[in-house]
Write an enzyme that holds these catalytic residues in place. Structure first.
Site: not given
Lengths: 355, 355
Positions: B73, B127
């Site tokens: 991400d 994350e």
């Protein structure tokens, strides 16, 4: 259908009826309808409607005209309706600010057919919110002739004594800046919130001026009312904003108030966002002087900004005079002593030569 | 339909392809699908899918297992897609944090069929946001066996040198209280915002500790990251809140960090809202030591909290090692030097005994 407002009841009962018509700012239609309808039934008055503001005038050709005004709106509900009598007090939203004053106005309007001075009664909308909605402000633009008078009385709560003049109010933004960084490497940034320490310390050290003006002692105040800063939980913030409110005595002009604040925050980025001047007490004006003498008691200074300042700026000397303690306004537990409502009605009736 | 991800292209082109699949946190399905599909085509790997986290393992019966992980991400879009090459740099959202690292992982996974140690490759979701969504965290709960290893490498940007350990991070709220009053009569209240001056002055005087731990120099930081207070423009505020973030070196435990902050704000109402411990560098652990020696260069301390601390808490020694400057992470202009991507691939391939 709500039953029509009955102006024949006593002033305390009338206060109860007005309080029980909920009229938070921008929701004054029901109360304005009731007020208009009740005044239309009074033969000696000419009644006009302007939005949710109602004006009722005598036109007896007297040598003097007085404007007596009260706002119909209240601050938001706070679980404090309907009204409730408890001993010598009437409790509920708007009892103090200012439907007791409105009831006095309506009783006088209905029952003093031959006042010794012509009277313009104004019951207006939206005093508690932005001035753009204020009924007196709108009337001053649409029908300025209706605000003309030798003297004005705003029946705002003043404990039944004359409160004269009012303080000005200025708002300003004081901004600090820095530079962002990740908070894991905070030493690479420059924390704008930390810099606000010095701004707030300056405010904390502020010494209020208490000038004597026309015999009344005012009391200024300079305060942070908002502070905000921050970008994210892991970012050193690059900007912080302190919003301050300066309440200043009416011996300062708007410009002087602005200079004071700018100088006070010397070294910072200061932006004045709002500034409304105060009004000197003006108790040396004959009409005001005569009113104070007739009422008796020692006049007090008014600290909060009221529409007194609007009348002053229109060239009409004005004072606050009404039942209720101004310190209770906007409080969940606002109330008004029943005796003060009755006293105000009696005093005003006598001053206007009523029986 | 998006064309499948081709692991035969060079690592820089692969980085471009990964960057051009937008994958802001909570929107990782497309990139996880592409990654999973491409790894399914690699015969020597066992691939499993867990939400939008993809795990690929060798199982060659080697004496040692290393976990190599990267998150898929990115932080939100900031007008910085698609990717763009300019000279020696590759620009765009996620180039630095951390799709260049992901590309290295995928290239190594696809092209080193006989590594000298078994490898668990993990490409995981979320994350950049709350740990409740973090793919490694979820995997540690659903399939803890997949995180088992002798050593872990997180390919977070670290300028192609080993960054070891990480600092802890604690958040706390410091609150001041006072009493409300109308700002026209400010002296009847007690301004909670003004009291924050002393809190911020204390922060402004904070001296950061820079301890030496296992040969690496850490650098702590204590900062206000948010401040908020205020009720209305005409009210003296009765409460003000300062939110602080303490980044602490890994020689302090969570409890010690909490004591430090509580003592620092002695006399104030302090509430710790979040506290994640750091991780000591652990470069004395044989697997870590061997990796540092193989990579060469001087290891650096890690300041920001990363999933290195999660592996440490699971008993797996871990370091950060990846292309890109960590200072460019989360910036609109993030980019990565093309040579660093290629270097990381070469170094990691050599360490795993690939050709």
């Amino acid at each position: 259908m709500r039953p029509p407002l009955d102006l024949a009841v006593d002033v305390v009962t009338l206060t109860e009826h007005l309080v029980d018509i909920e009229s938070v700012s921008r929701n004054e239609q029901a109360i304005a309808d009731a007020v208009e309808q009740s005044l239309q039934g009074v033969g000696h008055l000419t009644v006009t409607r302007h939005g949710n503001t109602v004006v009722a005038r005598t036109d007896l050709g007297r040598g003097e005209r007085v404007v007596i005004a009260g706002h119909l709106d209240t601050v938001p509900l706070n679980d404090n309706l309907p009204s409730r009598r408890e001993g010598d007090l009437l409790h509920g939203l708007g009892t103090c600010d200012m439907k007791a004053g409105d009831a006095v106005i309506l009783k006088i309007a209905a029952t003093v057919p031959q006042p010794n001075r012509d009277v313009t009664f104004i019951l207006y909308e939206a005093e508690e919110i932005d001035t753009a909605f204020n009924g007196l402000n709108l009337l001053s633009q649409s029908n300025p002739e209706l605000l003309v008078g030798d003297f004005a009385i705003l029946m705002e709560p003043s404990n039944g004594v004359v409160e004269a003049g009012c303080q000005g109010t200025l708002r300003a933004e004081v901004r600090t800046t820095g530079s962002r960084a990740h908070s894991a490497r905070s030493w690479m940034g420059d924390n704008a919130i930390h810099k606000v320490a010095a701004v707030l310390a300056r405010l904390d050290g502020y010494q209020a001026r208490t000038p004597d003006i026309d015999g009344l002692t005012y009391h200024e105040g300079l305060n942070a009312v908002f502070v905000s800063g921050g970008v994210a939980g892991n970012v050193i913030p690059d900007e912080c904003l302190v919003e301050v409110n300066f309440r200043y005595a009416p011996d300062r002009s708007e410009e002087e108030a602005e200079s004071f604040v700018t100088d006070f925050f010397d070294g910072y980025d200061v932006r004045v966002t709002d500034n409304a001047p105060g009004a000197r007490p003006g108790l040396d004006v004959p009409a005001a002087k005569a009113f104070v003498e007739a009422i008796g008691g020692e006049p007090n200074p008014k600290f909060g900004w009221t529409d007194v300042a609007r009348f002053t700026s229109l060239g009409v000397p004005a004072v606050n005079y009404g039942p209720g303690d101004p310190l209770l306004a906007h409080r969940q537990d606002e109330h008004v002593p029943i005796a003060q409502i009755e006293d105000c009605e009696r005093v005003l009736r006598a001053w206007l030569g009523g029986v």
